[in-house]
Write an enzyme that holds these catalytic residues in place. Structure first.
Site, short mmCIF file in Angstrom:
data_model
loop_
_atom_site.label_atom_id
_atom_site.label_comp_id
_atom_site.label_asym_id
_atom_site.label_seq_id
_atom_site.Cartn_x
_atom_site.Cartn_y
_atom_site.Cartn_z
CG HIS A 132 -1.84 0.79 1.45
ND1 HIS A 132 -1.55 2.13 1.83
CD2 HIS A 132 -3.35 0.92 1.14
CE1 HIS A 132 -2.90 2.84 1.51
NE2 HIS A 132 -3.98 1.91 1.30
CB CYS A 373 -3.78 3.09 -1.67
SG CYS A 373 -4.80 4.42 -1.52
#
Lengths: 413, 149
Positions: A132, A373
């Site tokens: 992420h 993300c």
């Protein structure tokens, strides 16, 4: 607060579970809500919601240093959560539990304190290609500052880490290995225990981004032997704005403070400040008391139900979704393997995930669309994004059936 | 056709869909499919509209003192949405574009349908188109001024 229906049920009853999640009982665009955006945030059981209400209506008060009854009660409730988290992750000591705003803050804290103190030029930090952004950017920032080098473990086409590459990458120069426990985009469970062993053998420390692990997997920091573990409350049925950073005492004590302010000090004069002991050294200012207090109820919810029960139900949902979506010719599933939590990422041929997400929303089905993300991971697959359905313990087979039918309809329009 | 007449036409077309969310989205996607694709050479960063979640490229040309637009997007829904704006604005006078009150957006329930994020993107498209019209008008004024002096 323990829900009797859950605590004494020997048989898994999804309707009983749903009855304690008030939000689920609503219509969206004229259809019953099917909430499949659980990897972004889960819904909250009534015990969590009531804990927030009880705190603000009964004993809201600033914690520590207060001498009056409410401050005592609030302090005790806050510290009870620390104990509950200690037990939840089997941490050796309660002082090793630091409350943060979430996983992102936890990782930033490590990068800016441990990283800043111990990284120097030519040292190496290893992350993976499925991180992420919150486990990429803090390391890029600290590497820029210290001259350390960021190395990336590649991801295979099936959505798993290339472990051979990792092995070749780890060397005496490796100082920190920071890995996502479970991929938020693919659901892949990484072999973190093996990674920790390899890193430790080379003298490196390991940070685990466990944001997507806590709600599904048994996480035992002693067994894992990780150096740090960061996670968020809101992805495990708890409130938003609260997270946990676990760190081994020896590291936490060696690290400089993250932020300066109240609570984190032992003594302040204009000449010199001495810092408080852990965990308070890292909890500057008035913390998010109410959400920390309510987080304990989320831990109880998961523990009372049992992660094995949760996993069994979620695995059934995932298997049904995978089989159903696979039958649609124009659907491509990413990371179709068995080392997964209940997350399914897919695309429909010739359709942007945003468009698919909007059409599913029109049928009351909530999914997440986009890069999640994880832009480097998207680049690895040469795509802009995916449609991601992530299942929680309160989702039903009927809801998954609706998802399959809705995707099929969109794909064959 | 004048801007307001085109808007009325769009409103009546959407009325047939009777506020059915799925049908409306499918219809917008169809509009997107019908919008001619832009040349790949024009799909460059400088032509991207800022503030859109999806990619939207917009270029403009002037013929006979009217402003013409071409656009493309990487998502069909967005392409459909900008095709509506192109239908309303393309070939119009710069002043009319700048002064246009886009009442069709509310009448067809656009904001409720596309949500706040896409609405912001849609607003960015309108802003960019009006900005092109303004730039053209100002340039034109300048040219006229130079021609007279």
């Amino acid at each position: 607060m323990e829900d009797p229906v859950i605590q004494y049920s020997t048989r898994f009853d999804v309707q009983a579970i749903r009855s304690i999640f008030p939000l689920l009982d609503q219509e969206v665009n004229g259809y019953p809500l099917a909430y499949f955006d659980n990897a972004a945030t889960t819904q909250k059981p009534v015990s969590v919601i009531e804990a927030l209400h009880d705190y603000y209506t009964g004993y809201n008060s600033n914690i520590h240093r207060g001498i009056h009854a409410l401050a005592e009660k609030a302090t005790e409730a806050y510290e009870q959560t620390r104990l509950a988290i200690q037990e939840f992750i089997n941490a050796p000591e309660k002082e090793e539990i630091i409350f943060t705003r979430g996983t992102t803050e936890g990782i930033n804290l490590i990068a800016s304190t441990y990283g800043k103190k111990f990284l120097k030029q030519h040292d190496e930090v290893i992350i993976t290609g499925m991180e992420h952004h919150s486990n990429i950017v803090p390391w890029q920032m600290i590497c820029d500052e210290t001259g350390a080098v960021l190395k990336i473990v590649p991801v295979s086409v099936t959505g798993e880490l290339e472990m051979d590459e990792l092995e070749n990458m780890i060397s005496d120069n490796t100082k920190i290995v920071s890995v996502v426990f479970v991929s938020n985009t693919l659901g892949t469970i990484n072999p973190v225990k093996e990674i920790i062993k390899k890193a430790h053998d080379a003298g490196a420390i390991v940070v685990l981004d466990a944001a997507q692990a806590m709600q599904h997997l048994d996480v035992d920091v002693r067994d894992l032997n990780c150096d740090f573990l960061a996670f968020s409350g809101h992805k495990m049925y708890g409130p938003t704005g609260v997270g946990v950073l676990y760190g081994k005492r020896k590291h936490l004590e060696a690290m400089p403070p993250y932020q300066g302010g109240g609570e984190m000090i032992s003594e302040v004069t204009f000449e010199k400040t001495t810092y408080n002991d852990i965990p308070y050294k890292f909890e500057a200012g008035t913390p998010n008391i109410a959400d920390v207090v309510a987080l304990k109820e989320a831990v109880y919810f998961i523990s009372n139900l049992g992660k094995q029960t949760i996993r069994t139900h979620e695995a059934t949902l995932l298997a049904m979704a995978t089989e159903g979506l696979k039958e649609i010719d124009t659907v491509k599933i990413y990371a179709d393997h068995h080392h997964k939590v209940s997350v399914i990422s897919f695309n429909i041929e010739n359709m942007h995930p945003f468009d698919a997400g909007m059409l599913l929303d029109a049928k009351g089905i909530a999914v997440r669309t986009g890069h999640h993300c994880t832009q480097p991971l998207m680049a690895r697959y040469g795509i802009e994004g995916t449609v991601r359905a992530s299942f929680a313990v309160y989702n039903t087979l009927e809801e998954v059936d609706r998802l399959i039918k809705a995707v099929s309809r969109i794909a064959t329009r | 056709m004048a801007i307001n007449e085109i808007q009325e036409e769009i409103i009546s077309e959407f009325e047939v869909l009777q506020d059915d969310r799925e049908s409306t989205i499918f219809y917008i996607m169809e509009l997107g499919e019908k919008l001619p694709s832009m040349d790949e050479k024009d799909k460059i960063d400088i032509n991207l509209i800022k503030g859109c979640q999806s990619k939207v490229w917009l270029i403009t040309k002037i013929y006979d003192n009217n402003v013409y637009f071409r656009a493309d997007s990487n998502t069909e829904i967005t392409k459909g949405l900008i095709s509506l704006l192109i239908r309303v604005f393309s070939g119009q006078d710069a002043d009319d574009i700048m002064n246009a009150n886009l009442f069709f957006i509310e009448k067809i329930g656009m904001h409720q349908m596309i949500g706040s994020q896409r609405s912001n993107g849609f607003a960015s498209m309108i802003k960019q188109m009006k900005l092109f019209a303004l730039t053209y008008r100002e340039l034109n004024k300048h040219k006229k001024f130079n021609a007279h002096s």
